[in-house]
Design a protein around this motif. Structure first.
Motif, short mmCIF file in Angstrom:
data_model
loop_
_atom_site.label_atom_id
_atom_site.label_comp_id
_atom_site.label_asym_id
_atom_site.label_seq_id
_atom_site.Cartn_x
_atom_site.Cartn_y
_atom_site.Cartn_z
N ASP A 202 0.81 -1.22 0.00
CA ASP A 202 0.00 0.00 0.00
C ASP A 202 0.84 1.27 0.00
N ALA A 203 2.04 1.22 0.57
CA ALA A 203 2.95 2.37 0.61
C ALA A 203 4.36 1.84 0.79
N ALA A 204 5.35 2.67 0.45
CA ALA A 204 6.73 2.21 0.52
C ALA A 204 7.66 3.32 0.99
N LEU A 205 8.68 2.91 1.73
CA LEU A 205 9.69 3.82 2.23
C LEU A 205 11.07 3.39 1.73
N ASP A 206 11.82 4.34 1.20
CA ASP A 206 13.20 4.09 0.78
C ASP A 206 14.12 4.70 1.82
N LEU A 207 14.81 3.85 2.57
CA LEU A 207 15.68 4.32 3.63
C LEU A 207 17.16 4.23 3.27
N ALA A 208 17.48 3.55 2.17
CA ALA A 208 18.88 3.29 1.84
C ALA A 208 19.41 4.09 0.66
N GLY A 209 18.52 4.62 -0.19
CA GLY A 209 18.98 5.37 -1.35
C GLY A 209 19.74 4.53 -2.34
N SER A 210 19.25 3.30 -2.54
CA SER A 210 19.97 2.35 -3.40
C SER A 210 19.39 2.29 -4.82
N GLY A 211 18.70 3.34 -5.25
CA GLY A 211 18.20 3.40 -6.62
C GLY A 211 16.99 2.54 -6.89
N VAL A 212 16.07 2.44 -5.93
CA VAL A 212 14.91 1.56 -6.09
C VAL A 212 13.59 2.30 -6.22
N ILE A 213 13.63 3.60 -6.39
CA ILE A 213 12.39 4.39 -6.42
C ILE A 213 11.45 3.91 -7.52
N ARG A 214 11.97 3.67 -8.70
CA ARG A 214 11.13 3.24 -9.82
C ARG A 214 10.39 1.95 -9.47
N GLU A 215 11.08 1.01 -8.85
CA GLU A 215 10.46 -0.26 -8.47
C GLU A 215 9.43 -0.08 -7.35
N LEU A 216 9.72 0.83 -6.41
CA LEU A 216 8.76 1.08 -5.33
C LEU A 216 7.48 1.70 -5.87
N VAL A 217 7.62 2.59 -6.85
CA VAL A 217 6.43 3.17 -7.49
C VAL A 217 5.63 2.09 -8.20
N GLU A 218 6.34 1.19 -8.86
CA GLU A 218 5.68 0.07 -9.56
C GLU A 218 4.90 -0.80 -8.57
N LEU A 219 5.50 -1.08 -7.41
CA LEU A 219 4.86 -1.95 -6.43
C LEU A 219 3.66 -1.31 -5.76
N THR A 220 3.72 -0.01 -5.51
CA THR A 220 2.59 0.66 -4.86
C THR A 220 1.53 1.10 -5.87
N GLY A 221 1.94 1.34 -7.11
CA GLY A 221 1.02 1.84 -8.12
C GLY A 221 0.72 3.32 -8.00
N ASP A 222 1.40 4.00 -7.07
CA ASP A 222 1.12 5.43 -6.85
C ASP A 222 2.39 6.10 -6.31
N PRO A 223 3.06 6.92 -7.10
CA PRO A 223 4.30 7.56 -6.64
C PRO A 223 4.12 8.41 -5.40
N ARG A 224 2.91 8.89 -5.15
CA ARG A 224 2.67 9.71 -3.97
C ARG A 224 2.73 8.90 -2.68
N ARG A 225 2.69 7.57 -2.82
CA ARG A 225 2.75 6.68 -1.65
C ARG A 225 4.16 6.16 -1.41
N VAL A 226 5.14 6.77 -2.10
CA VAL A 226 6.54 6.39 -1.94
C VAL A 226 7.30 7.56 -1.34
N ILE A 227 7.96 7.33 -0.21
CA ILE A 227 8.72 8.36 0.50
C ILE A 227 10.17 7.90 0.62
N SER A 228 11.11 8.80 0.31
CA SER A 228 12.52 8.49 0.48
C SER A 228 13.17 9.48 1.43
N ILE A 229 14.07 8.98 2.25
CA ILE A 229 14.88 9.87 3.09
C ILE A 229 16.33 9.84 2.64
N ALA A 230 16.61 9.12 1.53
CA ALA A 230 18.00 8.91 1.13
C ALA A 230 18.29 9.20 -0.33
#
Length: 297
Positions: A202-230
């Protein structure tokens, strides 16, 4: 007093242990004799000059924002704390023998100074990004890079709120994640499919900054539900970068509540003396931490 500082931006070799004037508590502040200081990724990001465009820093500068210690000076308009109290909190230039804190709380009796120094920023960050992700009880949160300090806090806070967490980490940290109540899987080839097999995200957090944003958006289906701190480039893919500190005082109160109820524990993976601050930054930057790294004064 002794403190760690840097006079130019660069690698860990720019950090130096120096003699410096003691800071003093201003209005609404306290000063502590520091016993331990938390090591956060933001510390080496600042040292590298990553935030100069948005938050210019005048050099030379001290290092660190989290500390645990003994109150030895109280500024004007401060109530509810006394000299000699054991506290943990957030301030500035905390890799030092004395530091000024702008937000603090009394340490739970169960914590050592080393343990307490690891909580302020990670709990504030965890509470902030869980809120920004908009995830609630009964939903599933994916956490990429889940074994570090922020990840450890996120997993336990989410569990307390009835949120299911899928966490990614190295093979060595799988049991650690499961011990914190997460559904765990590893990084590497095929990780997206492994996550899908564990559940709908339903939502995803990127804590490592390992270049996975595109995949997290794909998994949630909504870029607004993806938050990164890295990953500073997260907004380019429609996700959000969360870098503005929230209410630290409120976060400390919540940390105390959860710790005293036995619902939150963040282990210290390694401690370093002040003189070894460069090594602490090298290890922090390498990632794959299980819990926290701290500087012991």
């Amino acid at each position: 007093m002794k403190r760690v500082s840097f006079a130019e931006f660069g690698g860990p070799d720019v950090l130096h242990l120096e003699d410096a004037e003691e800071p003093h508590a201003g209005s609404g502040q306290i000063r502590v004799a520091v016993r331990a200081a938390g090591v956060n990724p933001v510390d080496w990001r600042i040292r590298e000059g990553q935030f100069q465009k948005d938050r210019p820093l005048e050099l030379p500068a001290g290092v660190g924002q989290d500390a645990a210690g003994v109150v030895d000076q109280i500024g004007e308009h401060v109530e509810g704390v006394e000299v000699g109290d054991r506290v943990f909190g957030r301030g500035s230039s905390t890799y030092a023998e004395f530091a000024v804190l702008a937000a603090w709380a009394r340490m739970p009796e169960s914590l050592t100074f080393e343990e307490a120094a690891g909580y302020p920023s990670v709990v504030e960050t965890a509470l902030r990004i869980i809120g920004q992700a908009g995830v609630r009880s009964g939903q599933t949160l994916l956490v990429s890079g889940a074994s570090g300090g922020v990840g450890s806090a996120v997993l336990q806070i989410a569990r307390d709120r009835g949120i299911t967490v899928i966490g990614t980490a190295t093979a060595a940290n799988q049991e650690y994640l499961r011990g914190l109540g997460a559904l765990a899987t590893t990084y590497g080839e095929g990780w997206v499919e492994r996550v899908r097999r564990l559940g709908q995200v339903d939502a995803a957090l990127d804590l490592a900054g390992s270049g996975v944003i595109r995949e997290l958006v794909e998994l949630t289906g909504d870029p607004r539900r993806v938050i990164s701190i890295a990953d500073l480039g997260a907004p380019e893919l429609g996700a959000r970068y969360s870098g503005v500190t929230g209410n630290v005082q409120q976060a400390l109160a919540e940390a105390v509540r959860l710790i005293e109820q036995g619902k939150l524990h963040i282990p210290v993976e390694q401690s370093y003396p002040l003189a070894e601050a460069p090594a602490a930054h090298i290890d922090s930057r390498a990632g794959h931490t299980r819990g926290r790294r701290v500087i012991v004064v």
